[in-house]
Design a protein around this motif. Structure first.
Motif, PDB file in Angstrom:
ATOM      1  N   SER A  71       0.821  -1.127   0.051  1.00  0.00           N
ATOM      2  CA  SER A  71       0.025  -0.164  -0.058  1.00  0.00           C
ATOM      3  C   SER A  71       0.870   1.244  -0.051  1.00  0.00           C
ATOM      4  O   SER A  71       1.786   1.222   0.665  1.00  0.00           O
ATOM      5  N   SER A  72       0.449   2.228  -0.964  1.00  0.00           N
ATOM      6  CA  SER A  72       1.215   3.362  -0.924  1.00  0.00           C
ATOM      7  C   SER A  72       0.322   4.652  -1.099  1.00  0.00           C
ATOM      8  O   SER A  72      -0.831   4.472  -1.414  1.00  0.00           O
ATOM      9  N   THR A  73       0.957   5.798  -0.893  1.00  0.00           N
ATOM     10  CA  THR A  73       0.090   7.042  -1.045  1.00  0.00           C
ATOM     11  C   THR A  73       0.718   8.121  -1.994  1.00  0.00           C
ATOM     12  O   THR A  73       2.051   7.924  -2.089  1.00  0.00           O
ATOM     13  N   ALA A  74       0.213   8.963  -2.517  1.00  0.00           N
ATOM     14  CA  ALA A  74       0.573  10.000  -3.301  1.00  0.00           C
ATOM     15  C   ALA A  74      -0.155  11.228  -3.264  1.00  0.00           C
ATOM     16  O   ALA A  74      -1.454  11.260  -2.886  1.00  0.00           O
ATOM     17  N   ASN A  75       0.310  12.213  -3.376  1.00  0.00           N
ATOM     18  CA  ASN A  75      -0.515  13.595  -3.328  1.00  0.00           C
ATOM     19  C   ASN A  75      -0.216  14.295  -4.743  1.00  0.00           C
ATOM     20  O   ASN A  75       0.820  14.931  -5.142  1.00  0.00           O
ATOM     21  N   LEU A  76      -1.202  14.583  -5.378  1.00  0.00           N
ATOM     22  CA  LEU A  76      -1.260  15.245  -6.859  1.00  0.00           C
ATOM     23  C   LEU A  76      -1.266  16.599  -6.520  1.00  0.00           C
ATOM     24  O   LEU A  76      -0.583  17.091  -7.787  1.00  0.00           O
ATOM     25  N   GLY A  77      -1.598  17.211  -5.626  1.00  0.00           N
ATOM     26  CA  GLY A  77      -1.288  18.644  -5.369  1.00  0.00           C
ATOM     27  C   GLY A  77      -2.422  19.465  -6.067  1.00  0.00           C
ATOM     28  O   GLY A  77      -1.981  20.585  -6.431  1.00  0.00           O
ATOM     29  N   VAL A  78      -3.695  19.012  -6.520  1.00  0.00           N
ATOM     30  CA  VAL A  78      -4.835  19.756  -7.245  1.00  0.00           C
ATOM     31  C   VAL A  78      -6.133  18.997  -6.708  1.00  0.00           C
ATOM     32  O   VAL A  78      -6.078  17.920  -6.369  1.00  0.00           O
ATOM     33  N   ARG A  79      -6.892  20.056  -6.546  1.00  0.00           N
ATOM     34  CA  ARG A  79      -8.123  19.744  -6.391  1.00  0.00           C
ATOM     35  C   ARG A  79      -8.924  18.970  -7.669  1.00  0.00           C
ATOM     36  O   ARG A  79      -8.747  19.516  -8.689  1.00  0.00           O
ATOM     37  N   LEU A  80      -9.839  17.800  -7.430  1.00  0.00           N
ATOM     38  CA  LEU A  80     -10.109  16.976  -8.654  1.00  0.00           C
ATOM     39  C   LEU A  80     -11.768  16.963  -8.544  1.00  0.00           C
ATOM     40  O   LEU A  80     -12.544  17.200  -7.298  1.00  0.00           O
ATOM     41  N   ASP A  81     -12.216  16.981  -9.376  1.00  0.00           N
ATOM     42  CA  ASP A  81     -13.759  16.709  -9.622  1.00  0.00           C
ATOM     43  C   ASP A  81     -14.186  15.199 -10.005  1.00  0.00           C
ATOM     44  O   ASP A  81     -14.006  14.835 -10.957  1.00  0.00           O
ATOM     45  N   LEU A  82     -14.247  14.481  -9.027  1.00  0.00           N
ATOM     46  CA  LEU A  82     -14.495  13.174  -8.862  1.00  0.00           C
ATOM     47  C   LEU A  82     -15.582  12.982  -9.976  1.00  0.00           C
ATOM     48  O   LEU A  82     -15.385  11.732 -10.644  1.00  0.00           O
ATOM     49  N   LYS A  83     -16.638  13.583 -10.017  1.00  0.00           N
ATOM     50  CA  LYS A  83     -17.632  13.070 -10.800  1.00  0.00           C
ATOM     51  C   LYS A  83     -17.095  13.109 -12.445  1.00  0.00           C
ATOM     52  O   LYS A  83     -17.542  12.433 -13.027  1.00  0.00           O
ATOM     53  N   GLN A  84     -16.392  14.120 -12.815  1.00  0.00           N
ATOM     54  CA  GLN A  84     -16.070  14.161 -14.110  1.00  0.00           C
ATOM     55  C   GLN A  84     -14.850  12.978 -14.558  1.00  0.00           C
ATOM     56  O   GLN A  84     -15.079  12.350 -15.448  1.00  0.00           O
ATOM     57  N   ILE A  85     -14.165  12.713 -13.398  1.00  0.00           N
ATOM     58  CA  ILE A  85     -13.106  11.681 -13.538  1.00  0.00           C
ATOM     59  C   ILE A  85     -13.944  10.304 -13.746  1.00  0.00           C
ATOM     60  O   ILE A  85     -13.599   9.359 -14.549  1.00  0.00           O
ATOM     61  N   ALA A  86     -15.206  10.024 -12.835  1.00  0.00           N
ATOM     62  CA  ALA A  86     -15.968   8.890 -13.031  1.00  0.00           C
ATOM     63  C   ALA A  86     -16.279   8.674 -14.341  1.00  0.00           C
ATOM     64  O   ALA A  86     -16.662   7.596 -14.949  1.00  0.00           O
ATOM     65  N   LEU A  87     -16.949   9.904 -14.960  1.00  0.00           N
ATOM     66  CA  LEU A  87     -17.517   9.656 -16.486  1.00  0.00           C
ATOM     67  C   LEU A  87     -16.855   9.523 -17.337  1.00  0.00           C
ATOM     68  O   LEU A  87     -17.071   9.048 -18.358  1.00  0.00           O
TER      69      LEU A  87
END
Length: 288
Positions: A71-87
């Motif tokens: 298990s690992s973690t990462a930080n993209l450093g930007v706010r995301l629109d999860l609905k757009q990503i899922a679509l």
């Protein structure tokens, strides 16, 4: 029949598309494969069953540790629109009523990511640090293609490694928890394994009577090897022996062989039969 004339620019080698140059196109995968081989850590060898580490057992031998999950973690450093990503992405799940993150899966390397709106990401399912880092970069690239450009440094960290090993002999868990009660706990009514907590490196062992062990909490492959090197001599100390104790017999512990009566066991007054039945009863009892 009129044959169309070719202009000089049509025959110019510089106008030939790259797909018509098989040597250059074929060389790219080879170099990429070589680069991937060089990037693979030498501390473990990937296999069909998972990455395997050959660790020292502290007694001059070696034991194989098989990595089951990382298990690992990462930080993209930007706010995301999860609905757009899922679509817009394949192999994704998003149900905000149940869980506030997008679940995204990769085929190669086989990995699963939990992507949060804050830009933080958890990657699980890989069996090596190289594959975990590669999966995090692929997830970041997919999100960038959707329209959310991550920062150049995604702060990748391995948080937990789960490995399994087999010491090859049964273990007396009752004796181990009695002698090391400060670091271990054993409740067979609740869980069949003994929980042993090592302080340095900070890892947790699940030790079973069969000799199978699970190591969790490590952050590097070296932590797995060092932890097993420290605990293995304890397991050897509490190794089960194929000896059955006969209560009430003088001379301490009497060793039985299958189908053999103790010396002096005659047939008079049914003595031989009684001893035989007692031996069978003791043999059916769990080894001490």
């Amino acid at each position: 029949m009129v044959v169309p004339q070719q202009s000089p620019s049509d025959t110019n080698p510089s106008n030939i598309p790259p797909a018509t140059a098989p040597s250059a196109a074929g060389a790219a995968p080879t170099s990429a494969t070589a680069a991937g081989t060089a990037a693979t850590p030498a501390s473990h060898t990937p296999s069909l069953a998972g990455s395997v580490i050959e660790a020292s057992d502290g007694l001059g031998g070696t034991t194989l540790i098989r990595i089951q999950n990382m298990s690992s973690t990462a930080n993209l450093g930007v706010r995301l629109d999860l609905k757009q990503i899922a679509l817009r992405c394949r192999n994704t799940e998003f149900n905000p009523r149940r869980f506030g993150a997008v679940i995204m899966r990769l085929r190669e390397p086989r990995a699963t990511a939990l992507i949060f709106a804050s830009g933080k990401m958890c990657v699980t399912g890989t069996k090596s640090a190289h594959n975990s880092s590669l999966a995090a970069k692929k997830f970041a690239y997919i999100i960038e293609r959707v329209g959310f450009k991550p920062q150049s440094y995604i702060d990748f960290k391995v948080q937990n490694i789960v490995g399994t090993a087999d010491v090859g002999f049964p273990i007396r868990l009752e004796g181990l928890v009695y002698a090391h009660s400060k670091h271990s706990s054993y409740e067979p009514e609740l869980f069949p394994g003994l929980i042993y907590r090592l302080q340095k490196p900070r890892v947790v062992f699940l030790i079973f009577v069969s000799g199978k062990i699970v190591i969790t909490g490590a952050k590097t492959e070296m932590d797995l090897s060092e932890a097993l090197r420290k605990v293995y001599p304890l397991l050897v100390e509490y190794k089960k022996a194929n000896v059955v104790g006969v209560p009430g017999m003088a001379g301490g512990m009497l060793q039985y062989q299958q189908g053999r009566l103790p010396a002096g066991g005659g047939k008079g007054a049914g003595g031989g039969k009684a001893i035989t039945q007692g031996g069978e009863a003791d043999a059916n009892m769990e080894e001490v």
